[in-house]
Design a protein around this motif. Structure first.
Motif, PDB file in Angstrom:
ATOM      1  N   LEU A   1      -5.010   6.137  -4.173  1.00 10.66           N
ATOM      2  CA  LEU A   1      -3.643   5.594  -4.083  1.00 10.66           C
ATOM      3  C   LEU A   1      -3.401   4.921  -2.738  1.00 10.66           C
ATOM      4  O   LEU A   1      -2.766   3.867  -2.658  1.00 10.66           O
ATOM      5  CB  LEU A   1      -2.622   6.694  -4.325  1.00 10.66           C
ATOM      6  N   ALA A   2      -3.914   5.516  -1.674  1.00 17.66           N
ATOM      7  CA  ALA A   2      -3.746   4.929  -0.344  1.00 17.66           C
ATOM      8  C   ALA A   2      -4.441   3.576  -0.254  1.00 17.66           C
ATOM      9  O   ALA A   2      -3.955   2.660   0.418  1.00 17.66           O
ATOM     10  CB  ALA A   2      -4.277   5.876   0.722  1.00 17.66           C
TER      11      ALA A   2
ATOM     12  N   ARG B   1      -4.821   1.381  -2.644  1.00 20.72           N
ATOM     13  CA  ARG B   1      -3.995   0.361  -3.307  1.00 20.72           C
ATOM     14  C   ARG B   1      -2.940  -0.178  -2.351  1.00 20.72           C
ATOM     15  O   ARG B   1      -2.712  -1.375  -2.260  1.00 20.72           O
ATOM     16  CB  ARG B   1      -3.328   0.938  -4.550  1.00 20.72           C
ATOM     17  N   GLU B   2      -2.314   0.720  -1.616  1.00 21.20           N
ATOM     18  CA  GLU B   2      -1.302   0.308  -0.639  1.00 21.20           C
ATOM     19  C   GLU B   2      -1.940  -0.489   0.500  1.00 21.20           C
ATOM     20  O   GLU B   2      -1.424  -1.527   0.919  1.00 21.20           O
ATOM     21  CB  GLU B   2      -0.583   1.546  -0.087  1.00 21.20           C
ATOM     22  N   ARG B   3      -3.072   0.009   1.004  1.00 23.75           N
ATOM     23  CA  ARG B   3      -3.754  -0.665   2.119  1.00 23.75           C
ATOM     24  C   ARG B   3      -4.252  -2.043   1.699  1.00 23.75           C
ATOM     25  O   ARG B   3      -4.254  -2.974   2.506  1.00 23.75           O
ATOM     26  CB  ARG B   3      -4.917   0.219   2.608  1.00 23.75           C
ATOM     27  N   TYR B   4      -4.670  -2.186   0.451  1.00 19.90           N
ATOM     28  CA  TYR B   4      -5.128  -3.487  -0.047  1.00 19.90           C
ATOM     29  C   TYR B   4      -4.045  -4.543   0.172  1.00 19.90           C
ATOM     30  O   TYR B   4      -4.328  -5.639   0.647  1.00 19.90           O
ATOM     31  CB  TYR B   4      -5.491  -3.405  -1.536  1.00 19.90           C
ATOM     32  N   TRP B   5      -2.798  -4.208  -0.169  1.00 24.87           N
ATOM     33  CA  TRP B   5      -1.714  -5.186  -0.051  1.00 24.87           C
ATOM     34  C   TRP B   5      -1.363  -5.460   1.410  1.00 24.87           C
ATOM     35  O   TRP B   5      -0.803  -6.518   1.720  1.00 24.87           O
ATOM     36  CB  TRP B   5      -0.501  -4.748  -0.856  1.00 24.87           C
ATOM     37  N   GLN B   6      -1.692  -4.531   2.311  1.00 16.71           N
ATOM     38  CA  GLN B   6      -1.513  -4.808   3.742  1.00 16.71           C
ATOM     39  C   GLN B   6      -2.581  -5.793   4.214  1.00 16.71           C
ATOM     40  O   GLN B   6      -2.302  -6.678   5.027  1.00 16.71           O
ATOM     41  CB  GLN B   6      -1.604  -3.521   4.551  1.00 16.71           C
TER      42      GLN B   6
ATOM     43  N   ARG C   1       6.539  -2.929  -4.851  1.00 13.98           N
ATOM     44  CA  ARG C   1       5.237  -2.436  -4.366  1.00 13.98           C
ATOM     45  C   ARG C   1       4.591  -1.430  -5.320  1.00 13.98           C
ATOM     46  O   ARG C   1       3.400  -1.456  -5.532  1.00 13.98           O
ATOM     47  CB  ARG C   1       5.403  -1.785  -3.005  1.00 13.98           C
ATOM     48  N   GLY C   2       5.383  -0.536  -5.871  1.00 11.94           N
ATOM     49  CA  GLY C   2       4.848   0.490  -6.749  1.00 11.94           C
ATOM     50  C   GLY C   2       4.274  -0.034  -8.049  1.00 11.94           C
ATOM     51  O   GLY C   2       3.495   0.646  -8.704  1.00 11.94           O
TER      52      GLY C   2
ATOM     53  N   ARG D   1       2.627  -3.053  -8.210  1.00 11.90           N
ATOM     54  CA  ARG D   1       1.506  -3.958  -7.912  1.00 11.90           C
ATOM     55  C   ARG D   1       0.183  -3.234  -8.042  1.00 11.90           C
ATOM     56  O   ARG D   1      -0.043  -2.190  -7.430  1.00 11.90           O
ATOM     57  CB  ARG D   1       1.607  -4.486  -6.481  1.00 11.90           C
TER      58      ARG D   1
END
Length: 143
Positions: A85-86, A88-93, A106-107, A109
């Motif tokens: 899960l982390a 996925r978030e880091r990818y968008w950063q 965001r949730g 994507r």
């Protein structure tokens, strides 16, 4: 300090990253078959020398730990809890949403590709206690 490698082990594909910890920069990254990851790790260990391989401690880590030991590559097991899960978030950063995707909350994507390499990068970042940058000239590893 010499480069560090990190691997998110898997049976059919693995995330692999090589980073320069002193510059806080990813040098190479990819999602590859295990055999190709092994070839690259051996190559990296020879020149200029990868000092340590960080290995996610998930389900597929035991065969990898044995393989690294057999090839005299120092390995550190890093907890993988929560990395999917982390990642996925880091990818968008790392790759900001463009086009219609930027309008999605965001949730909702989902990255358009496998993020096993981002998981490997997260393992490195956890170990180093700092974020790593991916330059525009990043060498993406291929099969």
């Amino acid at each position: 300090m010499s480069p560090l490698a990190a691997i998110d082990p898997g049976r059919s594909k693995c995330g692999l990253v090589l980073a320069d910890s002193s510059r806080r920069e990813v040098l190479a990254a990819g999602v590859l078959p295990p055999q190709r990851c092994q070839e690259l790790l051996l190559e990296w260990s020879r020149s200029p020398g990868c000092s340590t391989v960080l290995l996610g401690d998930g389900t597929g880590s035991q065969p990898w730990h044995q393989w690294l030991s057999a090839h005299q590559l120092p390995a550190l097991l890093i907890p993988e809890a929560g990395t999917t899960l982390a990642a996925r978030e880091r990818y968008w950063q790392l790759e900001p949403a463009r086009g219609w995707r930027r309008w999605l909350p965001r949730g909702l994507r989902l990255p358009p590709r496998d993020v096993d390499d981002v998981v490997a990068q997260l393992l490195l970042e956890r170990h180093l206690g700092t974020l790593l940058q991916r330059p525009d000239t990043l060498r993406l590893l291929s099969r």
